[in-house]
Scaffold this motif. Structure first.
Motif, short mmCIF file in Angstrom:
data_model
loop_
_atom_site.label_atom_id
_atom_site.label_comp_id
_atom_site.label_asym_id
_atom_site.label_seq_id
_atom_site.Cartn_x
_atom_site.Cartn_y
_atom_site.Cartn_z
N THR A 739 0.85 -1.19 0.00
CA THR A 739 0.00 0.00 0.00
C THR A 739 0.88 1.24 0.00
N GLY A 740 0.52 2.18 -0.84
CA GLY A 740 1.13 3.51 -0.81
C GLY A 740 0.01 4.54 -0.79
N TYR A 741 0.36 5.80 -0.61
CA TYR A 741 -0.66 6.86 -0.54
C TYR A 741 -0.35 7.90 -1.61
N LEU A 742 -1.35 8.12 -2.48
CA LEU A 742 -1.17 8.94 -3.67
C LEU A 742 -1.99 10.22 -3.55
N THR A 743 -1.39 11.35 -4.00
CA THR A 743 -2.10 12.63 -3.98
C THR A 743 -2.88 12.81 -5.26
N ARG A 753 4.75 0.28 0.15
CA ARG A 753 5.53 -0.59 1.01
C ARG A 753 4.64 -1.75 1.43
N ARG A 754 5.29 -2.83 1.85
CA ARG A 754 4.57 -4.04 2.19
C ARG A 754 3.56 -3.79 3.31
N GLY A 755 2.33 -4.25 3.09
CA GLY A 755 1.28 -4.10 4.09
C GLY A 755 0.00 -3.60 3.46
N VAL A 756 -1.05 -3.59 4.26
CA VAL A 756 -2.37 -3.13 3.80
C VAL A 756 -2.77 -1.94 4.65
N GLY A 757 -3.06 -0.82 3.99
CA GLY A 757 -3.40 0.40 4.71
C GLY A 757 -4.83 0.85 4.46
N SER A 758 -5.39 1.53 5.44
CA SER A 758 -6.73 2.09 5.32
C SER A 758 -6.65 3.52 4.81
N PRO A 759 -7.78 4.12 4.43
CA PRO A 759 -7.77 5.56 4.17
C PRO A 759 -7.41 6.32 5.45
N PHE A 760 -6.94 7.55 5.27
CA PHE A 760 -6.64 8.38 6.43
C PHE A 760 -7.94 8.87 7.06
N HIS A 761 -7.96 8.82 8.39
CA HIS A 761 -9.05 9.39 9.18
C HIS A 761 -8.42 10.56 9.93
N ARG A 764 -4.51 10.09 10.83
CA ARG A 764 -4.10 8.74 11.16
C ARG A 764 -4.72 7.74 10.17
N ALA A 765 -3.95 6.66 9.92
CA ALA A 765 -4.44 5.56 9.10
C ALA A 765 -3.99 4.25 9.75
N LEU A 766 -4.73 3.21 9.49
CA LEU A 766 -4.37 1.87 9.94
C LEU A 766 -3.43 1.25 8.91
N PHE A 767 -2.35 0.61 9.38
CA PHE A 767 -1.44 -0.08 8.48
C PHE A 767 -1.08 -1.41 9.10
N ALA A 768 -1.33 -2.51 8.36
CA ALA A 768 -1.14 -3.85 8.91
C ALA A 768 -0.16 -4.63 8.03
N THR A 769 0.76 -5.34 8.68
CA THR A 769 1.68 -6.25 8.01
C THR A 769 1.60 -7.60 8.70
N ALA A 770 2.39 -8.55 8.22
CA ALA A 770 2.40 -9.88 8.84
C ALA A 770 2.89 -9.82 10.27
N GLU A 771 3.69 -8.78 10.59
CA GLU A 771 4.22 -8.67 11.95
C GLU A 771 3.23 -8.04 12.92
N GLY A 772 2.17 -7.40 12.41
CA GLY A 772 1.20 -6.79 13.29
C GLY A 772 0.61 -5.53 12.68
N TRP A 793 -10.47 -0.34 9.73
CA TRP A 793 -10.92 1.03 10.06
C TRP A 793 -11.78 1.51 8.89
N PRO A 794 -13.06 1.16 8.91
CA PRO A 794 -13.93 1.48 7.78
C PRO A 794 -14.11 2.99 7.63
N ALA A 795 -14.41 3.39 6.41
CA ALA A 795 -14.67 4.81 6.14
C ALA A 795 -15.85 5.29 6.99
N GLY A 796 -15.72 6.46 7.56
CA GLY A 796 -16.78 7.05 8.37
C GLY A 796 -16.83 6.57 9.80
N ALA A 797 -15.97 5.61 10.17
CA ALA A 797 -15.98 5.10 11.54
C ALA A 797 -14.91 5.82 12.35
N ASP A 798 -15.24 6.21 13.58
CA ASP A 798 -14.23 6.87 14.41
C ASP A 798 -13.44 5.88 15.25
N TRP A 799 -13.95 4.64 15.38
CA TRP A 799 -13.24 3.62 16.12
C TRP A 799 -12.72 2.55 15.17
#
Length: 955
Positions: A739-743, A753-761, A764-772, A793-799
């Motif tokens: 996942t990367g973040y594009l303007t 970079r390796r991992g799966v990322g959420s949209p920014f809230h 902050r954004a969630l970023f997960a890899t095999a290590e955690g 971290w779904p879109a529109g969710a604060d938690w």
């Protein structure tokens, strides 16, 4: 319609409206529901809130537009209806769009469409996708194999010229480095937007050649011999074979291609095609097309042709026989041998023979002996011969004594036929008798000890040691029986013994001879190499044996030469030319190396133990009990710092700091190089495997570590970044998702970079890899680590939502990573203060509030969470969907087969015969059903909007 109306009145009104149709036209079929429903899908915060089933009449809305499939405008409606009646399905229907008021906004003219997003919708014309605006005009002309919706930043992923790329709203490709060999590409919401990639396998040959992703072709694995560099491939669900240049050797026509029972044999291709095939390991097709194939032994196959004839085929692909249909009942099997009883005599197909053995008329196969020999009998049941796996035939007509065979022993690679009184002869691999009748008689006076057979380019090899019988009454002495039938016997030899470890690895074994004068040595032909003069000779090890005479120890070479060595203790030959010894028998005395050829000690006495040298290196233990690695000069290659050492190659070793008494211990190991540098840190359950090309695969199932090292210890592939596996001689690699973040300017705010990322809230954004999983800021820096769980971290969710599957517990966290709530079971994301929760695996999901308290709303077969205005779809126990409020009351009764969540105050529902777009009062605004073989669209007033006219038979 009043929301306080009784359910009975409201339900009746809705059903009447939903099912109304022109009375003269019967509905003939329903809108087809596609896929299967995932109940309580809102438990998964990564999934949408609509049931996964969709229908082929109306799709869910996007920006106030719903896709609709209707008869195409450029065909006569009667021709379309006729095509439907002839089984052509919906081939003459196209997709258009209705707006939120139920009006036909875009006529049906596209082969497929996707929902509108950010003002554009992907649409397909023929086999190519483009993008349209809300008026239905092409904004980006069709030219893509696949297309996804435009993201908020104004880019969309498309498949063009066999690769995934990003385009802008002008349709031009963006100059963005996504890495090669993409399997998928998605762009999320927000700015910068998460760009997620997955990657297709890449295959790399030892010489550096690469095969990447291929359209409609998937490499399943290797085929045949590794050196052939052939691949098993799947295309459109069927299997075939290609070479490393992707030339098709076997077309992908088969449901399965199975390997033989033993390497090197024929593969079987069957299923899917109208025929079956046998394939050599080099991909060559054997014979013709067969109706049926069976592998009847490790080396023979049975195949039938179109006319019922049967072919017997060996592992080399040679057809040994063709038997007509009536002869099929005369085929028999005896272990690995196949027989065919023909009129002119039985044919025997030995597993490793190139031609059948033809038996004399009346002779029949009787049984096998250890699956190595086939016993043949005559019509009277007497033994008539033996047939080997190679097709050699020992017949009674050539040797009368064959008829006396009562049993056959297979010992040491030799065949020993016996009658009821004793041994008849000895047979070699070709079943040729080794002994003359006179030799057989002479052999009866000896005790016989079998010597395992070894192959030799020329000259006889020893078959057995001839010793004394139990009575010690043989005056001929002892000696050797050779494979040419000769005997080397000496009256002075009281005993002969083998001086080699078994299994034999040499074709020139040495033997000790014991006489009255002492012990000597002979070679494999019985030639004396060392006259009897010693008290004892040990077995050979590392090219030397140890001899003793009057307490003096010497090293004996294979040529019979004696070498002086120290007469110490703990003597052991650890390398060709090196021996270890202690000068005294004291328990604390240490070992020293001695060079046999030079006749002098090597280094100082400083070792507790020294293992055998391998390629000039040996593992040695110090007086303190620590292990290291030394060279032949006794110098430390690897310092003695370890409790255990396992050699990987001459440059790498697996080591432990603590000893383990278990064979399969999981105690941590590390990998170090000759400089003592740590290549792989101490890791539990570490396993290292050396590949044929010298590279080293390092794996720990316990920690997930997976590395490919060069033979020097350099990390070539880190499995955390790239998955890898061997396929024959090739290497298969697959990069991990990134996942990367594009303007909006098409620039990387954060590179891939390796991992799966959420949209920014926010920031902050969630970023997960095999290590955690962890939270990152807009600079990509970690701001908080999250506990082990499957986080979203779904879109529109604060938690954030994290489910620990092992513990079946859900944890919620805020944007700082601090825990806000923890509940038993599975929980979905919160919206409007409500989330779906299943407290345990046996409970029905229901709603809970932000404190984790369950809300009493009743039990449902399926349920979503409430939308922004408090409505949620809910399926009653009968399985029909309606919509409930925050207290669990049905405001829209459960009368639908499927229902979506509301979007822009509209939802898509289906009944048995209709797909509808409804408003929040349940009023149908658009309805599609099938009438007279065509789809028909009705508006909010129940008037037909499309087609302009119905087929003649329905007018």
């Amino acid at each position: 319609m009043s929301k306080t109306a009784s359910l009975t009145t409201l339900g009746a009104a809705l059903l009447a409206s939903a099912l109304a149709a022109p009375m003269a036209h019967a509905q003939t079929r329903t809108c087809d529901v596609m896929g299967r429903s995932i109940l309580f899908s809102a438990l998964d915060p990564n999934s949408g809130q609509t049931p996964s089933r969709s229908n082929d009449c109306l799709s869910a809305l996007g920006e106030g537009m719903a896709a609709v499939q209707l008869p195409r405008a450029d065909r006569n409606i009667d021709d379309i209806a006729a095509g439907q009646s002839q089984g052509y399905g919906l081939s003459d229907h196209k997709w258009g769009f209705v707006d939120r008021d139920g009006r036909l906004a875009i006529p049906p003219k596209f082969d497929a469409v996707q929902p509108f997003a950010h003002g554009l919708a992907a649409a397909r014309d023929g086999s190519h996708w483009g993008f349209i605006d809300p008026s239905g005009d092409w904004v980006i002309e069709p030219g893509f194999g696949e297309a996804q919706a435009f993201a908020e930043i104004g880019v969309a992923p498309v498949w063009k010229l066999y690769e995934w790329v990003l385009i802008g709203r002008d349709g031009k490709r963006l100059d963005v480095d996504l890495g090669g060999h993409l399997a998928s590409l998605t762009v999320g919401s927000g700015e910068p937007a998460p760009v997620r990639t997955t990657y297709a396998p890449v295959y790399k040959s030892p010489d550096g050649k690469e095969i990447g992703s291929m359209p409609d072709l998937e490499i399943v694995g290797g085929f045949g011999a590794p050196e052939a560099n052939l691949f098993l491939v799947r295309a459109h669900g069927a299997l075939g074979i290609v070479d490393s240049d992707l030339n098709v050797l076997v077309p992908p026509l088969f449901d399965y291609i199975d390997p033989p029972r033993k390497d090197g044999g024929l593969w079987t291709a069957a299923g899917g095609a109208t025929y079956q095939a046998l394939l050599k390991p080099d991909g060559t097709v054997v014979g013709s097309e067969y109706r049926e194939i069976r592998q009847i032994s490790d080396d023979l196959w049975w195949a039938s042709g179109d006319d019922g004839e049967v072919f017997i085929i060996n592992r080399a692909g040679k057809t040994l026989a063709e038997i007509d249909r009536p002869g099929r009942t005369s085929i028999g099997q005896f272990g690995p041998f196949v027989t065919y009883r023909a009129e002119d005599g039985t044919q025997v197909f030995a597993p490793q023979a190139d031609a059948p053995v033809i038996l004399e008329k009346g002779f029949l196969a009787e049984r096998t002996i250890q699956d190595e020999l086939l016993l043949v009998q005559d019509e009277n049941g007497a033994v008539a011969g033996l047939i080997s796996r190679d097709g050699h035939y020992l017949s009674r007509k050539d040797h009368d004594w064959v008829g006396q065979i009562d049993s056959v022993e297979i010992r040491g690679g030799w065949y020993w036929p016996n009658d009821i009184d004793g041994r008849l002869n000895i047979l070699g691999p070709d079943l040729e008798p080794l002994l003359t009748p006179e030799a057989v008689e002479e052999l009866d006076g000896f005790g016989v000890e079998i010597i395992p057979r070894v192959d030799k380019a020329e000259g006889p090899v020893p078959v057995a040691i001839l010793g004394q019988t139990w009575c010690q009454c043989n005056e001929e002495g002892t000696g050797l029986l050779l494979s040419d039938g000769s005997m080397v016997v000496d009256k002075s030899w009281g005993n002969v013994s083998l001086l080699e470890d078994e299994p034999l690895t040499t074709d020139e074994p040495r033997f000790a001879i014991a006489t009255a004068e002492g012990v000597g040595m002979i070679d494999e032909t019985g030639k004396v190499l060392l006259e009897p003069s010693q008290d004892h000779i040990s077995r050979f090890h590392n090219g030397y044996a140890l001899t003793s005479r009057n307490g003096d120890i010497q090293a004996l070479g294979r040529d019979g030469t004696l070498h002086d060595i120290p007469s110490g203790f703990g003597l052991k030959i650890v390398s060709p030319g090196l021996v270890t010894y202690q000068e005294t028998a004291a328990a604390d005395d240490l070992l020293r190396l001695y060079d046999i050829a030079a006749g002098e000690p090597v280094g100082e006495a400083r070792f507790r133990t020294v293992q055998d040298f391998v390629e000039g290196q040996a593992i040695a233990r110090t007086a303190e009990g620590r292990l290291g690695v030394i060279d032949q000069s006794g110098a430390w290659i690897l310092d003695p710092d370890y409790a255990e050492i396992e050699r990987i190659n001459g440059k790498l070793w697996a080591v432990r700091d603590e000893p383990s008494d278990e064979i399969f211990s999981t105690k941590p190991k590390a990998i170090v190089n000759a400089a003592g540098e740590t290549v792989v840190a101490f890791t539990p359950s570490l396993k290292a495997t050396t590949w044929p090309d010298g590279r080293v695969e390092v794996l720990s199932h316990e920690t997930g570590l997976h590395l490919l090292l060069s033979e020097n210890g350099d990390i070539e592939i880190d499995g955390r970044e790239t998955q890898f596996a061997r396929v024959g001689h090739w290497l298969r690699t697959v990069r991990r998702p990134a996942t990367g973040y594009l303007t909006a300017d098409g620039e990387w705010a954060l590179p891939l970079r390796r991992g799966v990322g959420s949209p920014f809230h926010g920031d902050r954004a969630l970023f997960a890899t095999a290590e955690g999983a962890h939270l990152i800021d807009r600079d990509g820096e970690t701001t908080a680590d999250l506990p082990a769980a499957q986080w979203a971290w779904p879109a529109g969710a604060d938690w954030l939502v994290g489910w620990n599957e092992d513990e079946d517990r859900t944890v919620y966290a805020d944007a700082q990573g601090d825990e806000t709530l923890s509940v038993d079971g599975r929980g979905g994301s919160f919206r409007n203060g409500v989330a779906l929760n299943r407290p345990n695996r046996n409970a029905k999901p229901g709603w809970m509030d932000r404190s984790g308290e369950r809300l009493e709303i009743g039990r449902y077969r399926d349920l979503s969470r409430p939308d922004d205005e408090g409505l949620a779809y809910a399926a009653a126990q009968e399985g029909l969907y309606g919509y409930i409020d925050s207290e669990g009351r049905y405001l829209i009764p459960p009368v639908y087969r499927d229902a979506s969540r509301f979007s822009d105050d509209r939802a898509i529902v289906t009944t048995g015969a209709n797909a509808m777009m409804i408003d929040r009062d349940g009023r149908p605004l658009a309805r599609v059903n099938e009438t007279c073989g065509v789809r028909v669209l009705y508006g909010p007033d129940n008037r037909r909007l499309w087609p302009e006219s119905l087929p003649k038979r329905c007018r």
